[in-house]
Design an enzyme around this catalytic site. Structure first.
Site, PDB file in Angstrom:
ATOM      1  CG  ASP A 224     -58.228  10.989 -21.337  1.00 55.99           C
ATOM      2  OD1 ASP A 224     -59.050  11.760 -20.833  1.00 55.99           O
ATOM      3  OD2 ASP A 224     -58.428  10.338 -22.375  1.00 55.99           O
ATOM      4  CB  ILE A 246     -62.072  25.292 -28.182  1.00 53.03           C
ATOM      5  CG1 ILE A 246     -63.190  25.247 -29.227  1.00 53.03           C
ATOM      6  CG2 ILE A 246     -62.631  25.589 -26.815  1.00 53.03           C
ATOM      7  CD1 ILE A 246     -64.063  24.032 -29.160  1.00 53.03           C
ATOM      8  CG  HIS A 433      -9.064  38.646   7.570  1.00 50.46           C
ATOM      9  ND1 HIS A 433      -9.390  39.979   7.602  1.00 50.46           N
ATOM     10  CD2 HIS A 433      -9.278  38.167   8.823  1.00 50.46           C
ATOM     11  CE1 HIS A 433      -9.809  40.304   8.813  1.00 50.46           C
ATOM     12  NE2 HIS A 433      -9.747  39.233   9.577  1.00 50.46           N
ATOM     13  CG  HIS A 475     -10.977  31.833  12.402  1.00 53.74           C
ATOM     14  ND1 HIS A 475      -9.638  31.550  12.219  1.00 53.74           N
ATOM     15  CD2 HIS A 475     -11.060  33.172  12.541  1.00 53.74           C
ATOM     16  CE1 HIS A 475      -8.956  32.665  12.268  1.00 53.74           C
ATOM     17  NE2 HIS A 475      -9.782  33.677  12.457  1.00 53.74           N
ATOM     18  CG  ASP A 476     -10.943  34.872   9.521  1.00 52.17           C
ATOM     19  OD1 ASP A 476     -12.152  35.180   9.635  1.00 52.17           O
ATOM     20  OD2 ASP A 476     -10.047  35.364  10.238  1.00 52.17           O
TER      21      ASP A 476
HETATM   22  N1  7OP Z   1      -5.198  43.514  15.351  1.00 49.86           N
HETATM   23  C1  7OP Z   1      -5.875  44.582  14.969  1.00 49.86           C
HETATM   24  C2  7OP Z   1      -7.734  43.328  14.241  1.00 49.86           C
HETATM   25  C3  7OP Z   1      -6.583  46.549  14.518  1.00 49.86           C
HETATM   26  C4  7OP Z   1      -5.049  41.116  15.609  1.00 49.86           C
HETATM   27  C5  7OP Z   1     -10.698  42.119  12.191  1.00 49.86           C
HETATM   28  C6  7OP Z   1     -12.317  44.500  14.113  1.00 49.86           C
HETATM   29  C7  7OP Z   1     -12.979  46.134  15.833  1.00 49.86           C
HETATM   30  C8  7OP Z   1     -12.767  47.273  16.554  1.00 49.86           C
HETATM   31  C9  7OP Z   1     -10.705  47.622  15.418  1.00 49.86           C
HETATM   32  C10 7OP Z   1     -11.621  48.010  16.343  1.00 49.86           C
HETATM   33  C11 7OP Z   1     -10.915  46.499  14.677  1.00 49.86           C
HETATM   34  C12 7OP Z   1     -12.060  45.723  14.904  1.00 49.86           C
HETATM   35  C13 7OP Z   1      -7.060  42.193  14.631  1.00 49.86           C
HETATM   36  C14 7OP Z   1      -5.784  42.327  15.189  1.00 49.86           C
HETATM   37  C15 7OP Z   1      -9.297  42.112  12.745  1.00 49.86           C
HETATM   38  C16 7OP Z   1     -10.134  43.439  14.653  1.00 49.86           C
HETATM   39  C17 7OP Z   1     -11.728  42.304  13.235  1.00 49.86           C
HETATM   40  C18 7OP Z   1      -9.077  43.309  13.613  1.00 49.86           C
HETATM   41  N2  7OP Z   1      -5.557  45.858  15.030  1.00 49.86           N
HETATM   42  N3  7OP Z   1      -7.561  45.723  14.149  1.00 49.86           N
HETATM   43  N4  7OP Z   1      -7.125  44.518  14.429  1.00 49.86           N
HETATM   44  N5  7OP Z   1     -11.435  43.442  14.036  1.00 49.86           N
HETATM   45  O1  7OP Z   1     -13.342  44.444  13.486  1.00 49.86           O
HETATM   46  F1  7OP Z   1     -11.406  49.131  17.063  1.00 49.86           F
HETATM   47  F2  7OP Z   1     -10.827  43.104  11.291  1.00 49.86           F
HETATM   48  F3  7OP Z   1     -10.932  40.945  11.617  1.00 49.86           F
HETATM   49 ZN    ZN Z   2      -9.583  35.788  12.197  1.00 43.60          ZN
END
Ligand code: 7OP
Ligand code: ZN
Length: 712
Positions: A224, A246, A433, A475-476
């Site tokens: 209701d 029903i 990383h 940042h990572d």
């Molecule tokens: N040294 C490095 C990165 C090879 C300090 C990441 C890429 C892009 C184009 C090679 C290329 C790699 C990338 C950092 C440092 C770190 C760069 C992002 C890489 N010597 N790579 N490299 N990078 O994507 F031709 F992977 F986070």
């Molecule tokens: Zn980085």
């Protein structure tokens, strides 16, 4: 006055917009003309194959009556017109008596056809006319008069119908609006549904059942229009078997039931009335479906001001139930989404709890003296990677202190200590990383702030410096050692969350940053005022998102404009560009360290890249050359990386700041080293292969060093 004149005068008086009142006037006219005691008109509804009785003589029925065209006594005139009492079998005579409320002495029923389409449109019934009247005369009166009036009658009826449809449409739209505003609370929604259904059909009562497919039951939480229990008590559910009564029948068949007399219906359960004292007269029971199946049943009881639910009640109830189906489905979905969100929040809390740094580690960092920094610490040639990882948190504290951030932004040591330890914990342990990457990136930001004196010279504000340092640390966060494109091809959870916006990992790093800042006792930004707080978060967001190298390549053109136009300290866009440029330089800063260091770091990067390549192969995908340990030629790739990304970036920095020039020298030297390494490498292993090994080959290393003069 002749009959045509009388007819003309009648026509002039038929300005009613209501077909019942119209019929009263016509009935009176026909009574006069034919001398009958009782006259009534029966419109034929071709679509539903029904005949309709709304008025008998001057009496407008409280509830219009419909009869099937083919079997009712009134319908007989359609197939053979005219019909008289002598044409009727006994049971049809009693049907007629029942309808009229008396036994007719004479009866004539004539069918009027549409002059153009010839379809049967109206039946005229004359009852109890004088025994002396000639049948042909009566038929002539009925036929001629009604043929003249047919247009007016039909138009008035269709006008009424249109008006009703318009009202129904309007009320359905109102209902739809109401339904869609209650998506967040299913019980509120159901209550709304029932109230509207009751209003639309003029029912005394409404109940609503949802189908519990799992338990094969119908569940009602609300009766209701009121919840079955009070506000804070858990709702008491009423459950019945899904095929019972029903409602159960409607749930099973998915078809509407309009029961004119509940007590004579075999599916009606009298028990409920007996316990509640409520007397059910009639029931309109409608299924509510989503696109696939029945999800619920709405049951309306007792038409108010009427004998039973009409076919227009049925019509509107069906339209209404479609809205209900959609909104119930949306509401359930909404609930699911909210539950998922809560679960995710919960697991996040759990994670944060377990990520909690140990009290011991915290108190050691929070209470210890912040160390003073090495005199070389501010030099471009300093190698932060050589600091033992356990010392790094206190060094971060020292950097905050040294840059005056702790003092300027009133960041207490305890909060900062907790923040740094939590950030450190927030990193996983892939080869590259990891926390040490974040730490070295932060150190490079320290170097830039110190050596370029960007704050002192007003290139960036103190708040922007704070944003840069925090961004570097964070940042990572939670990097998994795989790239954005890997998230997409592997269909990861992160891709599910962020793929539509792009920069999948960076968005995750940012989200983790916010999580840490929102953790109890970790918010190093807590003493900023509201405006500063908002601003710094916006900056952190821009800086972290700019660490996606795919973004960087897009921004490079703007950097060049910045150089040619000259840096304008008052220009917000210029300052933001400088910040993201500095961030990218920090992120790539391993490349600016001396050759053995940069080579050591290349090993880490390629270990990470090749692991992803291995994963991709295992998934049946082909990795790009850079990630394929069988195909990659590291010296070539590094030279490309330096030429295409690193050197252009640092070139911009050096065009803006002379103090950055030494960095370019090291980069150029490293380029020379890679070129030399490539030469030696190709002459020794012309068929290629052994990609990581060569970085660890000492004899090759010696040959490279011997061939180049190194000043550092
Ligand atoms: N040294 C490095 C990165 C090879 C300090 C990441 C890429 C892009 C184009 C090679 C290329 C790699 C990338 C950092 C440092 C770190 C760069 C992002 C890489 N010597 N790579 N490299 N990078 O994507 F031709 F992977 F986070
Ligand atoms: Zn980085």
């Amino acid at each position: 006055m002749s009959r045509p004149q009388r007819l003309l005068r009648l026509c002039a008086s038929l300005h009613d917009q209501n077909s019942a009142q119209l019929q009263v006037k016509i009935n009176n006219f026909l009574q006069e003309e034919s001398g009958s005691k009782c006259v009534f008109l029966v419109p034929i509804l071709a679509e539903s194959e029904e005949v309709l009785v709304q008025v008998i003589m001057e009496k407008i029925l409280p509830q219009e009556m419909r009869f099937p065209m083919s079997t009712s006594v009134l319908g007989m005139a359609i197939t053979s017109s005219p019909i008289t009492l002598t044409d009727l079998p006994e049971e049809k005579v009693s049907e007629l008596s029942h309808l009229l409320g008396f036994d007719p002495e004479s009866y004539l029923s004539v069918c009027i056809r549409h002059p153009e389409s010839q379809s049967a449109s109206l039946i005229v019934c004359l009852v109890n006319f004088p025994p002396t009247s000639q049948p042909d005369k009566l038929i002539d009166i009925a036929e001629n008069c009604c043929l003249t009036l047919l247009g007016i009658i039909l138009n008035t009826m269709s006008y009424e119908r249109e008006k009703r449809l318009k009202m129904q449409c309007q009320s359905l739209l109102t209902v739809a609006k109401n339904l869609f505003t209650h998506l967040d609370n299913i019980n509120e929604l159901l209550r709304e549904i029932m109230m509207e259904a009751q209003k639309l059909t003029n029912a005394e009562r409404c109940s609503l059942f949802l189908l519990d497919h799992e338990h094969h039951q119908l569940v009602a939480n609300v009766f209701d229009g009121y919840p079955t229990k009070g506000e804070n008590e858990p709702l008491q559910e009423i459950r019945i078997a899904e095929n019972q009564g029903i409602a159960g029948h409607v749930a099973m068949t998915g078809e509407l039931l309009n029961i004119k007399d509940a007590y004579s219906h075999p599916l009606f359960y009298k028990g409920m009335d007996e316990t509640t004292g409520f007397v059910t007269r009639n029931i309109l029971c409608i299924p509510i479906k989503d696109e696939k199946r029945v999800v619920g049943v709405a049951q309306l009881c007792n038409k108010i001001n009427g004998m039973q639910f009409t076919s227009s009640d049925e019509e509107i109830a069906v339209a209404f139930s479609i809205f209900c189906g959609i909104s119930i489905m949306h509401s359930l979905m909404y609930k699911k989404v909210q539950d998922a969100q809560s679960r995710s929040k919960l697991s996040n809390e759990l994670m944060m709890y377990h990520m909690k740094v140990s009290a011991d580690e915290l108190s050691r960092l929070a209470e210890a003296m912040v160390p003073s920094l090495d005199e070389n610490f501010s030099s471009y040639y300093y190698v932060p990677r050589d600091i033992p990882v356990d010392n790094t948190p206190s060094i971060v504290l020292a950097m905050f202190e040294d840059l005056g951030l702790s003092q300027r932004w009133r960041i207490g040591q305890e909060v900062l200590a907790k923040f740094v330890l939590l950030v450190k914990r927030g990193y996983r342990d892939p080869p590259y990383h990891n926390w040490m990457h974040a730490f070295t990136v932060t150190h490079f930001a320290f170097l830039l702030l110190k050596n370029l004196k960007v704050v002192e010279q007003g290139h960036i504000s103190e708040l922007e410096a704070l944003a840069l340092i925090v961004s570097c640390l964070c940042h990572d966060l939670d990097h998994r050692g795989t790239t954005n494109s890997f998230q997409l091809t592997s269909n990861s959870v992160l891709a599910g969350l962020y793929s539509s916006e792009g920069s999948v990992m960076e968005r995750h790093h940012l989200s983790q940053t916010m999580c840490i800042l929102n953790t109890e006792g970790c918010n190093i930004l807590q003493n900023l005022n509201e405006k500063e707080y908002e601003k710094v978060l916006e900056l952190i967001r821009e800086i972290i998102l700019a660490t996606d190298l795919a973004q960087h390549l897009r921004i490079v053109a703007k950097y060049c404009d910045l150089v040619s136009a000259g840096f304008d300290k008052t220009n917000e866009t210029h300052r933001k560009l400088l910040l993201t440029l500095m961030m990218t330089c920090c992120d790539l800063s391993d490349q600016t360290k001396k050759w053995p260091v940069t080579k050591r770091i290349a090993v880490l990067v390629y270990q990470e890249f090749f692991s992803q390549g291995d994963l991709e192969k295992a998934m049946g995908n082909r990795p790009i050359e850079m990630m394929d340990r069988e195909k990659a030629c590291i010296p070539t790739l590094q030279l490309q990386f330096l030429d295409d990304i690193v050197l252009p970036t640092y070139n911009v920095l050096c065009s803006l700041f002379d103090e950055a020039k030494p960095l370019l020298e090291i980069l150029k030297f490293n380029c020379a080293c890679w070129k030399k390494a490539l030469e030696i490498y190709t002459s020794r292993w012309p068929q290629g292969g052994a990609s990581i090994n060569i970085l660890e080959d000492e004899s090759l290393e010696k040959e490279v060093m011997d061939s180049l003069e190194c000043d550092f």
